[in-house]
Motif scaffolding. Sequence first.
Motif, PDB file in Angstrom:
ATOM      1  N   VAL A 309       0.839  -1.207   0.000  1.00  0.00           N
ATOM      2  CA  VAL A 309       0.000   0.000   0.000  1.00  0.00           C
ATOM      3  C   VAL A 309       0.872   1.254   0.000  1.00  0.00           C
ATOM      4  O   VAL A 309       0.577   2.239  -0.696  1.00  0.00           O
ATOM      5  N   HIS A 310       1.951   1.223   0.758  1.00  0.00           N
ATOM      6  CA  HIS A 310       2.859   2.372   0.835  1.00  0.00           C
ATOM      7  C   HIS A 310       3.464   2.675  -0.543  1.00  0.00           C
ATOM      8  O   HIS A 310       3.484   3.838  -0.981  1.00  0.00           O
ATOM      9  N   GLY A 351      -5.605  11.713  -0.843  1.00  0.00           N
ATOM     10  CA  GLY A 351      -5.810  10.351  -0.342  1.00  0.00           C
ATOM     11  C   GLY A 351      -4.507   9.573  -0.258  1.00  0.00           C
ATOM     12  O   GLY A 351      -4.286   8.796   0.680  1.00  0.00           O
ATOM     13  N   SER A 352      -3.619   9.772  -1.237  1.00  0.00           N
ATOM     14  CA  SER A 352      -2.326   9.088  -1.214  1.00  0.00           C
ATOM     15  C   SER A 352      -1.485   9.514  -0.028  1.00  0.00           C
ATOM     16  O   SER A 352      -0.825   8.684   0.611  1.00  0.00           O
ATOM     17  N   VAL A 353      -1.509  10.803   0.281  1.00  0.00           N
ATOM     18  CA  VAL A 353      -0.741  11.297   1.429  1.00  0.00           C
ATOM     19  C   VAL A 353      -1.275  10.708   2.727  1.00  0.00           C
ATOM     20  O   VAL A 353      -0.503  10.323   3.620  1.00  0.00           O
ATOM     21  N   LEU A 356       0.041   7.295   2.930  1.00  0.00           N
ATOM     22  CA  LEU A 356       1.471   7.330   3.249  1.00  0.00           C
ATOM     23  C   LEU A 356       1.704   7.584   4.731  1.00  0.00           C
ATOM     24  O   LEU A 356       2.579   6.966   5.348  1.00  0.00           O
ATOM     25  N   VAL A 357       0.947   8.493   5.299  1.00  0.00           N
ATOM     26  CA  VAL A 357       1.113   8.791   6.730  1.00  0.00           C
ATOM     27  C   VAL A 357       0.792   7.566   7.574  1.00  0.00           C
ATOM     28  O   VAL A 357       1.533   7.211   8.501  1.00  0.00           O
ATOM     29  N   ALA A 358      -0.321   6.902   7.252  1.00  0.00           N
ATOM     30  CA  ALA A 358      -0.723   5.726   8.035  1.00  0.00           C
ATOM     31  C   ALA A 358       0.290   4.591   7.907  1.00  0.00           C
ATOM     32  O   ALA A 358       0.757   4.034   8.912  1.00  0.00           O
ATOM     33  N   THR A 359       0.646   4.239   6.668  1.00  0.00           N
ATOM     34  CA  THR A 359       1.583   3.125   6.477  1.00  0.00           C
ATOM     35  C   THR A 359       2.995   3.497   6.912  1.00  0.00           C
ATOM     36  O   THR A 359       3.730   2.656   7.441  1.00  0.00           O
ATOM     37  N   VAL A 391       6.988  16.484   4.390  1.00  0.00           N
ATOM     38  CA  VAL A 391       6.287  17.673   4.892  1.00  0.00           C
ATOM     39  C   VAL A 391       6.468  18.840   3.924  1.00  0.00           C
ATOM     40  O   VAL A 391       5.521  19.582   3.622  1.00  0.00           O
ATOM     41  N   LEU A 392       7.689  19.015   3.408  1.00  0.00           N
ATOM     42  CA  LEU A 392       7.943  20.085   2.442  1.00  0.00           C
ATOM     43  C   LEU A 392       7.115  19.889   1.183  1.00  0.00           C
ATOM     44  O   LEU A 392       6.530  20.846   0.651  1.00  0.00           O
ATOM     45  N   THR A 393       7.055  18.653   0.695  1.00  0.00           N
ATOM     46  CA  THR A 393       6.272  18.381  -0.512  1.00  0.00           C
ATOM     47  C   THR A 393       4.792  18.651  -0.285  1.00  0.00           C
ATOM     48  O   THR A 393       4.110  19.209  -1.155  1.00  0.00           O
ATOM     49  N   VAL A 394       4.285  18.272   0.883  1.00  0.00           N
ATOM     50  CA  VAL A 394       2.877  18.533   1.197  1.00  0.00           C
ATOM     51  C   VAL A 394       2.619  20.035   1.258  1.00  0.00           C
ATOM     52  O   VAL A 394       1.582  20.528   0.798  1.00  0.00           O
ATOM     53  N   GLY A 395       3.579  20.782   1.822  1.00  0.00           N
ATOM     54  CA  GLY A 395       3.427  22.231   1.866  1.00  0.00           C
ATOM     55  C   GLY A 395       3.363  22.851   0.483  1.00  0.00           C
ATOM     56  O   GLY A 395       2.516  23.721   0.212  1.00  0.00           O
TER      57      GLY A 395
END
Length: 649
Positions: A309-310, A351-353, A356-359, A391-395
């Motif tokens: 999943v990751h 949804g992918s992020v 990613l956080v969970a896995t 975190v940078l990419t999410v920002g």
Amino acid sequence: MSQTIAPRFRALTLLLLAAAGVLLAGAAPASAHAAPTGGDPQQGAVVDKAPSQVSLTFSEQVAVSDDSLRVLDPKGNRVDTGKPANVSGTTYVVRLRSGLPDGTYTVAYQVVSADSHPVGGAYTFSIGAPSKTSATVGDQTVGGGIVGGLYGFGRYVSYAGFVVLAGGAAFVLACWQRGSGVRAVQRLVVSGWVALTAATLALLLLRGSYTTTGEIGEVFDLTLLGQVLQTKTGAALVSRLLLLAAAALFVAVLFGEYQKRADDEKRDLTFGLAIGGTVVAVGLAASWAMSEHASTGLQPGIAMPVDVVHLLAVAAWLGGIAALLVALYRAPAETPIETAAVRRFSRVAFGSVLALVATGTYQSWRQVGSWSALTDTRYGQLLLVKIALVVLTVGVAWTSRRWTGRLAQTATTKAPARARVKIAATAGKKPGPDTKTEAGKAGGKARPGGRAAKGEAARRAAQLARQQAAVDTARQKRLRDADPHRFGLRRSVLMEAGVAVVLLAVTTVLTQTEPGRTETEAKTATSSPSSSSSGAGAVTLDMPFDTGGKDGKGVVRIDIDPARVGGNELHIFALGPNGRLRDIAELKIAFTLAAKDLGPLPVTPEHVTTGHWVASGVQIPMAGDWKVAVTVRTSDIDQVTVTKNAQIG
């Protein structure tokens, strides 16, 4: 504006690829994901009579060959007989010749851990009394050199290829179905397939040399290739190649039959491609999960599906960013990417992020295990870097989301106005005056009744039509690129893609690094407390040092036996940050008993083999809490003295 953006785009791409290359080149050779946790005889031990065998225990099961465990006498000759055998769990034994003389013996090991990474090292023990040894075991930092570098680069290319292949195809099916007919998007996805296929073939050829000698000349050794095919990693690579054949069929349909169909005819084929593509993508992701970190250690039955999943979430996110970037920069003016497609990808990326956080949280707990391992181990430090990059990419993605919203508002506002202008222009335009005029001019110059003249007029009219279409397309592209909201979106997506390149490089290095939990458990199993009993009155001191220069960090371990008044024997070991024996330029020891104003009493140990010094007959005149000072010099100018107290007598 687009002319100035293209060079910047190429320059930034080259810069980010260079940064990824530096990360891969600067990475240490694949660290041991299995670590030795004990041996019999133990490291530095002095036994009264020759043992009949040597055993080594690892933190997990390993694969061994005829030369995986070697025992060398003081002259460097092998004294082991037969192939190493697994006697129980993670303990492996090799038999020794009988009647071995006194002296210092070297145990060298080179195995493959359960998660596919090579492990190598060496240590010494003595029979009767320590002696000088001429035994050499070569560079036991396996997985390095040219072959190790090529193998690491191949892993990076394989990850990148999978991300682009799976993520780009998912972007077309889920977000922008018209993109199946865009040549730039087609080239992107096909290049992902080519990269993954080529990298998998290269890894299969490099694998044998990578896990054994590391010599480039053995890459095409068919014997080694046959041995690789019998391993778990070899089977995973072959399975990946078979799945890539199915992926080739998927790509052919996606950019062939699928893109030819009208939008209202694509529904059934979209569903079929989505199911088939998902099955192939899951299989490709499983080829990593079933042969690397997730396949061994704690909770492998849970870890492998989580790892799949990751990987799929990474591909959907980062591969989608790559496809979106290509669509924004390279899509033709007649088929620009719609704002609705960008918004759909924004939801997919969100949804992918979350996935990613969970896995990623579960994987971090499983591989690190403690807060101290997060900061004290190389794996933990790389994981912190990866988290920062995510975190940078999410920002940056949040910025892209804002630009998408503004672009959607602009498109909604301008649509009615564009429609009114188009209607007015159509109503006020006479049908085909330009064409008639040009054709008339061409016909006027021709001779009456000449077929050649009519053909020339038709060709000229077609040429003028093509030129006018090109002008209109260029005008539309200029207007589209001049939109500040679209320009802002392109710039933020470019930043996302740049960070993603570095993030993928860090992830590749992370997969080649010993997990923090394994490293911590191995250190706990092999090391004693700072001042503890390791036998009948013996004392072991572990003294970390940092000289401040290159390769200046490590640990000095001192065994004082029997740690009593009178003669004592010292075994000193220099260990690198990875826990392996290493040599240093100079090492000095001094004992001081401040309570009695004794000392410092200097000791000059004798170097016997890599990372091992011995001092015999060291006289301790009285009992007390002695301060042991060790001076370590790692270069001509980098030196430090570390101290620790030991109770003697």
